[in-house]
Enzyme design. Structure first.
Site, PDB file in Angstrom:
ATOM      1  CE  LYS A  54      -3.955  -2.180   2.150  1.00  0.00           C
ATOM      2  NZ  LYS A  54      -4.510  -2.682   3.403  1.00  0.00           N
ATOM      3  CD  GLN A  98      -3.752  -4.433   6.717  1.00  0.00           C
ATOM      4  OE1 GLN A  98      -3.461  -3.500   5.975  1.00  0.00           O
ATOM      5  NE2 GLN A  98      -4.449  -5.467   6.316  1.00  0.00           N
ATOM      6  CG  ASP A 121     -10.236   0.275   4.798  1.00  0.00           C
ATOM      7  OD1 ASP A 121     -10.038  -0.071   3.618  1.00  0.00           O
ATOM      8  OD2 ASP A 121      -9.587  -0.175   5.765  1.00  0.00           O
TER       9      ASP A 121
END
Ligand code: NDP
Length: 295
Positions: A54, A98, A121
């Protein structure tokens, strides 16, 4: 008939290229460099690989990566303090925590603590609510990627019979809601669905997000249908080496009209959509119009 293979890798590369161009334009016009903070708690090797890829993608699109690592033993309060700091930092446009988090930390509480305008997200309850109401907001990356892929086959999804197998908050539900936004007629199937094969056979557009290797059989697919396979399942190959397969059986390619491969289908779109969401978030925070990416 052999299905057209939807090349997620190439479509994702093109999207990342567009994001990079728009990021350059944003910097030139407004002096803004979007930044993505990725927070990792603990040291799972798989998560570390994700976080590294990422950060690399962020740098490649001309944005700024900020990596934050907390020890496996970090308390919920420590993580919430970090989130508060990132929420307040104007250099940080997006925050990604995460998952999964260690058991002493309540993931729901952490996600709810994110500034919704930095929630790249799309998991914050406010963004989930916006999506459910069909209002604009940051949407989860993998579902967003599925829609972009489907729209490379069909200019419009309006009126299509879409079946989503899976109802998780991360994939199944948001995919179904995005399909509704696209005016598809949507059925959500799950582990209690009766005669799943018959339900799938109705689908012009089938999205499989089950988490079971090759679970959707070729004879469940309507001839010519478009199939989006979200599954990432590690199995032992014939040579004993691990191999990745999707949620849809490989021989579905003989029945479907178009199909995403695994790997190389939905997977690469997730990171590309994360880049797009970071750029969108940077614009949102400054009340600038959303980037002109065409999706
Ligand atoms: P979850 O385990 O959270 O959800 C799985 C869903 O499948 C559930 O809704 C479950 O139903 C349903 N299901 C399970 N068994 C059956 C069955 N026998 N019949 C019908 N439905 C069933 O998984 P996720 O949604 O998080 O992920 C799904 C897949 O997508 C996984 O392979 C994951 O690795 C992959 N994934 C890929 C990403 C990418 O970037 N490509 C990103 C995220 C996930 P019920 O609710 O009734 O239990």
């Amino acid at each position: 008939m052999t299905a057209r293979i939807i090349d997620g890798k190439a479509i994702a590369a093109e999207l990342r290229h567009k994001v990079a161009a728009e990021a350059t334009r944003l910097n030139a016009a407004h002096g803004v460099v979007p930044g993505l903070a990725v927070v990792l708690v603990g040291a799972s090797p798989a998560s570390e690989v994700y976080v590294r890829s990422k950060s690399k993608a962020v740098a490649e699109t001309g944005m700024r990566p900020f990596d934050h690592k907390l020890p496996e033993t970090a308390s919920e309060a420590e993580l919430l303090t970090l989130i508060g700091r990132l929420n307040a930092d104007p250099a940080v446009s997006g925050i990604l925590v995460q998952l999964p988090l260690p058991p002493q930390i309540d993931a729901h509480k952490v996600i709810a603590a994110l500034d919704p305008d930095k929630d790249v997200d799309g998991f914050h309850p406010l963004n989930a609510g916006r999506l459910a109401r069909g209002l604009p907001g940051l949407v989860p990356c993998t579902p967003f990627g599925c829609i972009i892929l489907a729209k490379t086959v069909h200019a419009s999804l309006a009126g299509m019979d879409a079946v989503v197998v899976g109802r998780s908050n991360i994939v199944g539900k948001p995919v179904a809601q995005l399909l509704l936004v696209e005016d598809a007629t949507v059925t959500i199937a799950h582990s209690k669905t009766r005669d799943l094969a018959a339900v799938c056979r109705r689908a012009d557009l089938l999205v499989a997000a089950v988490g079971r290797p090759e679970f959707v059989r070729a004879d469940w697919i309507k001839p010519g249908a478009t199939v989006i396979d979200v599954g990432i399942n590690r199995i032992a190959g014939k040579d004993g080496k691990p191999r990745i397969v999707g949620d849809v059986a490989a021989d579905a390619a003989a029945i479907a009209g178009a199909l995403t491969p695994v790997p190389g289908g939905v997977g690469p779109m997730t990171i590309a959509c994360l880049m797009l969401n970071t750029l969108r978030a940077a614009c949102l925070q400054r009340s600038l119009p959303p980037p002109d990416i065409g999706c």
